[in-house]
Design an enzyme around this catalytic site. Structure first.
Site, PDB file in Angstrom:
ATOM      1  N   GLU A 112       0.835  -1.212   0.000  1.00 50.47           N
ATOM      2  CA  GLU A 112       0.000   0.000   0.000  1.00 50.47           C
ATOM      3  C   GLU A 112       0.871   1.264   0.000  1.00 50.47           C
ATOM      4  O   GLU A 112       0.555   2.246  -0.674  1.00 50.47           O
ATOM      5  CB  GLU A 112      -0.961  -0.031   1.196  1.00 50.47           C
ATOM      6  N   GLU A 135      -3.868  -9.893   3.342  1.00 49.12           N
ATOM      7  CA  GLU A 135      -4.773  -9.665   4.475  1.00 49.12           C
ATOM      8  C   GLU A 135      -5.835 -10.743   4.631  1.00 49.12           C
ATOM      9  O   GLU A 135      -6.146 -11.157   5.751  1.00 49.12           O
ATOM     10  CB  GLU A 135      -5.449  -8.288   4.350  1.00 49.12           C
TER      11      GLU A 135
HETATM   12  N1  COA Z   1       4.493  -8.045  11.812  1.00 51.04           N
HETATM   13  C1  COA Z   1       5.298  -8.287  12.846  1.00 51.04           C
HETATM   14  N2  COA Z   1       6.402  -9.056  12.761  1.00 51.04           N
HETATM   15  C2  COA Z   1       6.695  -9.577  11.556  1.00 51.04           C
HETATM   16  C3  COA Z   1       5.904  -9.354  10.415  1.00 51.04           C
HETATM   17  C4  COA Z   1       4.765  -8.544  10.577  1.00 51.04           C
HETATM   18  N3  COA Z   1       3.955  -8.258   9.548  1.00 51.04           N
HETATM   19  N4  COA Z   1       6.446 -10.017   9.366  1.00 51.04           N
HETATM   20  C5  COA Z   1       7.544 -10.633   9.841  1.00 51.04           C
HETATM   21  N5  COA Z   1       7.699 -10.366  11.157  1.00 51.04           N
HETATM   22  C6  COA Z   1       8.747 -10.845  12.056  1.00 51.04           C
HETATM   23  C7  COA Z   1       8.580 -12.327  12.376  1.00 51.04           C
HETATM   24  O1  COA Z   1       7.651 -12.503  13.409  1.00 51.04           O
HETATM   25  C8  COA Z   1       9.989 -12.666  12.764  1.00 51.04           C
HETATM   26  O2  COA Z   1      10.232 -12.184  14.094  1.00 51.04           O
HETATM   27  P1  COA Z   1      10.903 -13.131  15.208  1.00 51.04           P
HETATM   28  O3  COA Z   1      12.282 -13.414  14.657  1.00 51.04           O
HETATM   29  O4  COA Z   1      10.915 -12.277  16.430  1.00 51.04           O
HETATM   30  O5  COA Z   1      10.043 -14.349  15.292  1.00 51.04           O
HETATM   31  C9  COA Z   1      10.836 -11.817  11.830  1.00 51.04           C
HETATM   32  O6  COA Z   1       9.994 -10.761  11.402  1.00 51.04           O
HETATM   33  C10 COA Z   1      11.320 -12.554  10.614  1.00 51.04           C
HETATM   34  O7  COA Z   1      10.197 -13.119   9.950  1.00 51.04           O
HETATM   35  P2  COA Z   1      10.091 -14.665   9.506  1.00 51.04           P
HETATM   36  O8  COA Z   1       8.644 -14.992   9.372  1.00 51.04           O
HETATM   37  O9  COA Z   1      10.916 -15.509  10.415  1.00 51.04           O
HETATM   38  O10 COA Z   1      10.811 -14.595   8.081  1.00 51.04           O
HETATM   39  P3  COA Z   1      10.615 -15.611   6.875  1.00 51.04           P
HETATM   40  O11 COA Z   1      11.704 -15.262   5.913  1.00 51.04           O
HETATM   41  O12 COA Z   1      10.519 -17.008   7.366  1.00 51.04           O
HETATM   42  O13 COA Z   1       9.192 -15.232   6.232  1.00 51.04           O
HETATM   43  C11 COA Z   1       7.469 -13.727   5.409  1.00 51.04           C
HETATM   44  C12 COA Z   1       8.987 -14.002   5.581  1.00 51.04           C
HETATM   45  C13 COA Z   1       7.323 -12.309   4.865  1.00 51.04           C
HETATM   46  C14 COA Z   1       6.867 -14.739   4.431  1.00 51.04           C
HETATM   47  C15 COA Z   1       6.776 -13.850   6.783  1.00 51.04           C
HETATM   48  O14 COA Z   1       7.488 -13.102   7.736  1.00 51.04           O
HETATM   49  C16 COA Z   1       5.333 -13.364   6.797  1.00 51.04           C
HETATM   50  O15 COA Z   1       4.455 -14.020   6.257  1.00 51.04           O
HETATM   51  N6  COA Z   1       5.094 -12.210   7.465  1.00 51.04           N
HETATM   52  C17 COA Z   1       3.761 -11.672   7.639  1.00 51.04           C
HETATM   53  C18 COA Z   1       3.251 -11.092   6.350  1.00 51.04           C
HETATM   54  C19 COA Z   1       1.834 -10.586   6.511  1.00 51.04           C
HETATM   55  O16 COA Z   1       0.880 -11.306   6.611  1.00 51.04           O
HETATM   56  N7  COA Z   1       1.751  -9.253   6.499  1.00 51.04           N
HETATM   57  C20 COA Z   1       0.477  -8.603   6.321  1.00 51.04           C
HETATM   58  C21 COA Z   1      -0.086  -8.079   7.500  1.00 51.04           C
HETATM   59  S1  COA Z   1      -1.555  -7.238   6.968  1.00 51.04           S
END
Ligand code: COA
Length: 259
Positions: free
Chosen positions: A113, A133
């Site tokens: 966004e 989302e």
């Molecule tokens: N909010 C808060 N923390 C987040 C985050 C978010 N949107 N996205 C990633 N993080 C944090 C993880 O919790 C993790 O923290 P930790 O080490 O304290 O556990 C850190 O960032 C690294 O993320 P991780 O998931 O381990 O990395 P990855 O490479 O395995 O996966 C993604 C990457 C982007 C696929 C995955 O982090 C993800 O799906 N994130 C959420 C995306 C999402 O749904 N965002 C939309 C919200 S509307």
């Protein structure tokens, strides 16, 4: 002075970096407030010509809204948080100067966004872009359902919003979601090069042209054409217009002053 972002001024270019790399630069309410303050500083600096937004670290531009805050978001907070984000992201879109999103990795949810509120987008080959989302049981709330169809068309936006699945940078390029795709370590360099090209153009012509192009997405063609004509007329009254045309006729480079 900021905790969640970094704002650097390099000549006519401002570079704003989302800086929570251990959380993949997830945007929380404090980040939105800091972004708003940074935009105020950018608006007040008349020497700036282009804003670049990017993310710290190798993995993400912004991996969405902070999920820990989303966890606590009820109906009332859902309304206030989205209206606040919509206003701040629209402030990016409505800056007098153009903005370029340098997408160095995951660009999800509110990250996409923000990127779509920028005037242009450059993506790393490794970037993935999406509106996930619905996978969390919510809908996009800071422009995702509105700016995405304007950029890629209703059908493609619908698929991204309803599946929640991200697209690759290559696919994003094919559907017009990003302007350029480059090697991962070249994203900022490419954004800077594009910014320098635009920074060399006359300030007022850039400001009016950007405004006119956005008008194409609003209202009717007749309204858009009227607005375009008005802005063109304004540009005809600038000193840089006199200089630009004189320089062309005299077969020399123009010296623009921003007036
Ligand atoms: N909010 C808060 N923390 C987040 C985050 C978010 N949107 N996205 C990633 N993080 C944090 C993880 O919790 C993790 O923290 P930790 O080490 O304290 O556990 C850190 O960032 C690294 O993320 P991780 O998931 O381990 O990395 P990855 O490479 O395995 O996966 C993604 C990457 C982007 C696929 C995955 O982090 C993800 O799906 N994130 C959420 C995306 C999402 O749904 N965002 C939309 C919200 S509307």
């Amino acid at each position: 002075m900021f905790e969640n972002i970094i704002l650097e001024i390099q000549g006519p270019i401002a570079i704003l970096t989302f800086n929570r790399p251990d959380k993949l630069n997830a945007v929380n309410a404090a980040t939105v407030d800091e972004l708003d303050q940074a935009l105020e500083q950018i608006e007040a600096n008349q020497d700036l010509r282009v804003l670049i937004l990017t993310g710290a670290g190798q993995k993400a531009f912004v991996a969405g809204a902070d999920i820990h805050e989303l966890d606590k978001r009820d109906t009332i907070k859902g309304r206030s948080a989205t209206r606040r984000r919509q206003a701040v992201y629209t402030r990016i879109e409505q800056l007098e100067i153009p903005s370029i999103a340098a997408l160095n990795g995951w660009t999800l949810g509110t990250g996409l966004e923000i990127a779509m509120s920028c005037s242009m987008r450059i993506a790393s080959q490794k970037a993935k872009l999406g509106q996930p989302e619905v996978k969390l049981g919510i809908t996009p709330g800071a422009g995702g359902t509105q700016r995405l169809p304007r950029l890629v068309g209703v059908g493609r936006a619908m698929e991204m919003v309803l599946t929640g699945d991200p697209v690759t940078a290559e696919r994003a390029m094919a559907i017009g979601l990003v302007n350029r795709v480059v090697e991962p370590d070249k994203v900022l360099e490419e954004a800077r090069s594009l910014a320098e090209t635009i920074a060399a153009r006359p300030r007022l012509a850039i400001q009016y042209a950007k405004d006119a192009v956005y008008q194409a997405c609003e209202g009717s063609l007749a309204e858009g054409l009227a607005h375009e004509s008005y802005l063109h007329a304004l540009s005809c009254g600038t000193e840089d217009k006199q200089e630009g045309i004189k320089a062309f006729l005299e077969k020399r480079d123009p010296k623009f002053t921003g007036r």
